[in-house]
Design a protein around this motif. Structure first.
Motif, mmCIF file in Angstrom:
data_model
loop_
_atom_site.group_PDB
_atom_site.id
_atom_site.type_symbol
_atom_site.label_atom_id
_atom_site.label_comp_id
_atom_site.label_asym_id
_atom_site.label_seq_id
_atom_site.Cartn_x
_atom_site.Cartn_y
_atom_site.Cartn_z
ATOM 1 N N ILE A 6 0.875 -1.169 0.000
ATOM 2 C CA ILE A 6 0.000 0.000 0.000
ATOM 3 C C ILE A 6 0.911 1.217 0.000
ATOM 4 C CG2 ILE A 6 -1.948 1.150 1.075
ATOM 5 C CD1 ILE A 6 -1.059 -2.364 2.213
ATOM 6 N N GLU A 7 1.042 1.852 -1.148
ATOM 7 C CA GLU A 7 2.028 2.917 -1.349
ATOM 8 C C GLU A 7 1.542 3.850 -2.445
ATOM 9 O OE1 GLU A 7 4.566 5.459 -1.364
ATOM 10 O OE2 GLU A 7 5.438 3.843 -0.139
ATOM 11 N N ASP A 8 1.452 5.165 -2.156
ATOM 12 C CA ASP A 8 0.924 6.102 -3.144
ATOM 13 C C ASP A 8 1.972 6.573 -4.138
ATOM 14 O OD1 ASP A 8 2.099 7.531 -0.938
ATOM 15 O OD2 ASP A 8 1.264 9.365 -1.778
ATOM 16 N N SER A 9 3.253 6.354 -3.857
ATOM 17 C CA SER A 9 4.302 6.700 -4.821
ATOM 18 C C SER A 9 4.469 5.538 -5.793
ATOM 19 C CB SER A 9 5.630 6.969 -4.097
ATOM 20 O OG SER A 9 6.692 7.015 -5.041
ATOM 21 N N ARG A 10 4.091 5.772 -7.039
ATOM 22 C CA ARG A 10 4.135 4.691 -8.023
ATOM 23 C C ARG A 10 5.553 4.182 -8.234
ATOM 24 N NH1 ARG A 10 1.645 4.823 -14.195
ATOM 25 N NH2 ARG A 10 2.274 2.688 -14.753
ATOM 26 N N SER A 11 6.517 5.103 -8.313
ATOM 27 C CA SER A 11 7.906 4.690 -8.556
ATOM 28 C C SER A 11 8.433 3.860 -7.398
ATOM 29 C CB SER A 11 8.790 5.922 -8.787
ATOM 30 O OG SER A 11 8.750 6.794 -7.666
ATOM 31 N N GLN A 12 8.124 4.297 -6.161
ATOM 32 C CA GLN A 12 8.561 3.538 -4.988
ATOM 33 C C GLN A 12 7.924 2.146 -4.970
ATOM 34 O OE1 GLN A 12 10.466 4.518 -1.433
ATOM 35 N NE2 GLN A 12 10.756 2.650 -2.616
ATOM 36 N N ALA A 13 6.625 2.093 -5.256
ATOM 37 C CA ALA A 13 5.908 0.820 -5.244
ATOM 38 C C ALA A 13 6.469 -0.133 -6.294
ATOM 39 C CB ALA A 13 4.421 1.051 -5.487
ATOM 40 N N GLU A 14 6.802 0.384 -7.471
ATOM 41 C CA GLU A 14 7.304 -0.471 -8.544
ATOM 42 C C GLU A 14 8.674 -1.055 -8.203
ATOM 43 O OE1 GLU A 14 5.831 -1.661 -11.281
ATOM 44 O OE2 GLU A 14 4.027 -0.736 -10.452
ATOM 45 N N VAL A 15 9.518 -0.270 -7.531
ATOM 46 C CA VAL A 15 10.830 -0.786 -7.134
ATOM 47 C C VAL A 15 10.677 -1.893 -6.095
ATOM 48 C CG1 VAL A 15 13.007 -0.242 -5.984
ATOM 49 C CG2 VAL A 15 12.066 1.345 -7.662
ATOM 50 N N LEU A 16 9.837 -1.671 -5.083
ATOM 51 C CA LEU A 16 9.616 -2.689 -4.054
ATOM 52 C C LEU A 16 8.997 -3.944 -4.664
ATOM 53 C CD1 LEU A 16 8.247 -0.453 -1.140
ATOM 54 C CD2 LEU A 16 10.589 -1.296 -1.485
ATOM 55 N N LYS A 17 8.071 -3.738 -5.574
ATOM 56 C CA LYS A 17 7.437 -4.868 -6.263
ATOM 57 C C LYS A 17 8.474 -5.684 -7.023
ATOM 58 C CE LYS A 17 3.854 -5.865 -9.738
ATOM 59 N NZ LYS A 17 2.810 -5.254 -10.603
ATOM 60 N N ALA A 18 9.358 -5.008 -7.745
ATOM 61 C CA ALA A 18 10.381 -5.709 -8.514
ATOM 62 C C ALA A 18 11.326 -6.492 -7.607
ATOM 63 C CB ALA A 18 11.173 -4.708 -9.362
ATOM 64 N N LEU A 19 11.697 -5.905 -6.483
ATOM 65 C CA LEU A 19 12.578 -6.599 -5.538
ATOM 66 C C LEU A 19 11.927 -7.877 -5.017
ATOM 67 C CD1 LEU A 19 13.932 -3.592 -3.453
ATOM 68 C CD2 LEU A 19 15.307 -5.126 -4.869
ATOM 69 N N LEU A 20 10.681 -7.771 -4.619
ATOM 70 C CA LEU A 20 9.986 -8.928 -4.053
ATOM 71 C C LEU A 20 9.743 -9.998 -5.110
ATOM 72 C CD1 LEU A 20 7.486 -6.970 -1.787
ATOM 73 C CD2 LEU A 20 9.370 -8.419 -1.006
ATOM 74 N N ARG A 21 9.376 -9.578 -6.303
ATOM 75 C CA ARG A 21 9.138 -10.549 -7.379
ATOM 76 C C ARG A 21 10.427 -11.257 -7.781
ATOM 77 N NH1 ARG A 21 5.112 -8.476 -11.997
ATOM 78 N NH2 ARG A 21 5.352 -10.686 -12.515
ATOM 79 N N SER A 22 11.575 -10.581 -7.651
ATOM 80 C CA SER A 22 12.851 -11.218 -7.975
ATOM 81 C C SER A 22 13.157 -12.368 -7.025
ATOM 82 C CB SER A 22 13.991 -10.193 -7.924
ATOM 83 O OG SER A 22 14.281 -9.819 -6.581
ATOM 84 N N GLU A 23 12.505 -12.373 -5.868
ATOM 85 C CA GLU A 23 12.663 -13.462 -4.895
ATOM 86 C C GLU A 23 11.550 -14.503 -5.027
ATOM 87 O OE1 GLU A 23 15.219 -13.911 -2.706
ATOM 88 O OE2 GLU A 23 16.159 -12.237 -3.777
ATOM 89 N N GLY A 24 10.722 -14.364 -6.055
ATOM 90 C CA GLY A 24 9.685 -15.354 -6.312
ATOM 91 C C GLY A 24 8.351 -15.081 -5.658
ATOM 92 N N HIS A 25 8.179 -13.898 -5.063
ATOM 93 C CA HIS A 25 6.926 -13.576 -4.398
ATOM 94 C C HIS A 25 5.911 -12.992 -5.383
ATOM 95 C CE1 HIS A 25 8.877 -14.330 -0.609
ATOM 96 N NE2 HIS A 25 9.776 -13.392 -0.826
ATOM 97 N N GLN A 26 4.627 -13.160 -5.060
ATOM 98 C CA GLN A 26 3.556 -12.489 -5.793
ATOM 99 C C GLN A 26 3.271 -11.163 -5.099
ATOM 100 O OE1 GLN A 26 0.097 -15.078 -6.519
ATOM 101 N NE2 GLN A 26 1.377 -16.806 -5.938
ATOM 102 N N VAL A 27 3.009 -10.133 -5.878
ATOM 103 C CA VAL A 27 2.847 -8.796 -5.310
ATOM 104 C C VAL A 27 1.655 -8.091 -5.941
ATOM 105 C CG1 VAL A 27 3.932 -6.563 -4.862
ATOM 106 C CG2 VAL A 27 5.353 -8.636 -4.998
#
Length: 228
Positions: A6-27
């Motif tokens: 839950i993050e209103d900064s799109r750029s911040q959210a996309e970076v966190l999403k990419a990090l988590l997905r690189s570890e195999g998580h669904q986001v």
């Protein structure tokens, strides 16, 4: 693992999403508190990452709601630009397991996520008891009134999801993506077929103290009832 960001900064959210997905998580990302609160009325996540200062709803409201709805086992982490001692104390007191200051240091963020996931794995029980049904999670066995029930792998996985979410509507699409995620040739009719089999095998028409019902246009809900 399924993460909610839950993050209103799109750029911040996309970076966190990419990090988590690189570890195999669904986001799944939510840009505001209202859309997140609407989503958790019908589904749940394994990990919640909450921006403390959102444009519509403060993070303390979201953390409190997660704890009320899903209890204290699920990990909740807060991201915040406020790092003063009073705010940090408020976050932890209201139910956050940890917090990460902004700007986020990404290696530290992932290390903190991993630490919370390790703690969660230690706390996860090896058994589940609902109605007349017992689940041996380590042995992947289900018993009804003490008798073992023969289930396929997918039937077992679906049964555990239902039994962990008693009283909640589970959308067909969510069930399909969480259990049959790697199988491209299946659709929601597969969910219906397996739900029908479980209803018979596990006595989910009330015999086991549980009732599995189809919710029109949405999915399925498992409720406790007086055993017949």
């Amino acid at each position: 693992m399924k993460f909610a960001i839950i993050e209103d900064s799109r750029s911040q959210a996309e970076v966190l999403k990419a990090l988590l997905r690189s570890e195999g998580h669904q986001v799944e990302v939510f840009a505001d508190g209202a859309s997140f609160l609407a989503a958790i009325e019908t589904r749940s996540f394994d990990f919640y990452l909450v921006d403390w200062m959102l444009p519509d709803i403060d993070g303390d409201v979201l953390v409190t709601r997660v704890r009320e709805r899903f209890g204290w086992e699920v990990p909740v982490m807060v991201c915040t630009a406020r790092t003063d001692e009073e705010c940090a104390a408020d976050m932890l007191r209201l139910g956050a397991d940890d917090f990460v200051p902004k700007p986020v240091r990404y290696m530290e963020f992932m290390a903190r996520v991993d630490a919370l996931l390790r703690r969660r794995r230690v706390r996860v029980p090896s058994e589940l008891h609902v109605g007349n049904i017992d689940v041996d999670l380590d042995g992947r066995r289900i018993l009804m009134a003490g008798a073992p029930i023969e289930l396929t792998q997918r039937e077992y996985d679906l049964a555990v999801v239902f039994l962990r979410n008693v009283g909640r509507v589970m959308p067909r699409e969510e069930l399909l993506s969480s259990i049959w995620a790697r199988e491209a040739d299946v659709d929601t009719r597969t969910v219906d077929t397996h739900a029908s089999r479980l209803r018979k095998k596990l006595g989910l028409a009330g015999e086991s103290g549980l009732m599995l019902t189809s919710v029109y246009g949405q999915g399925y809900r498992l409720d406790t009832v007086q055993a017949g």
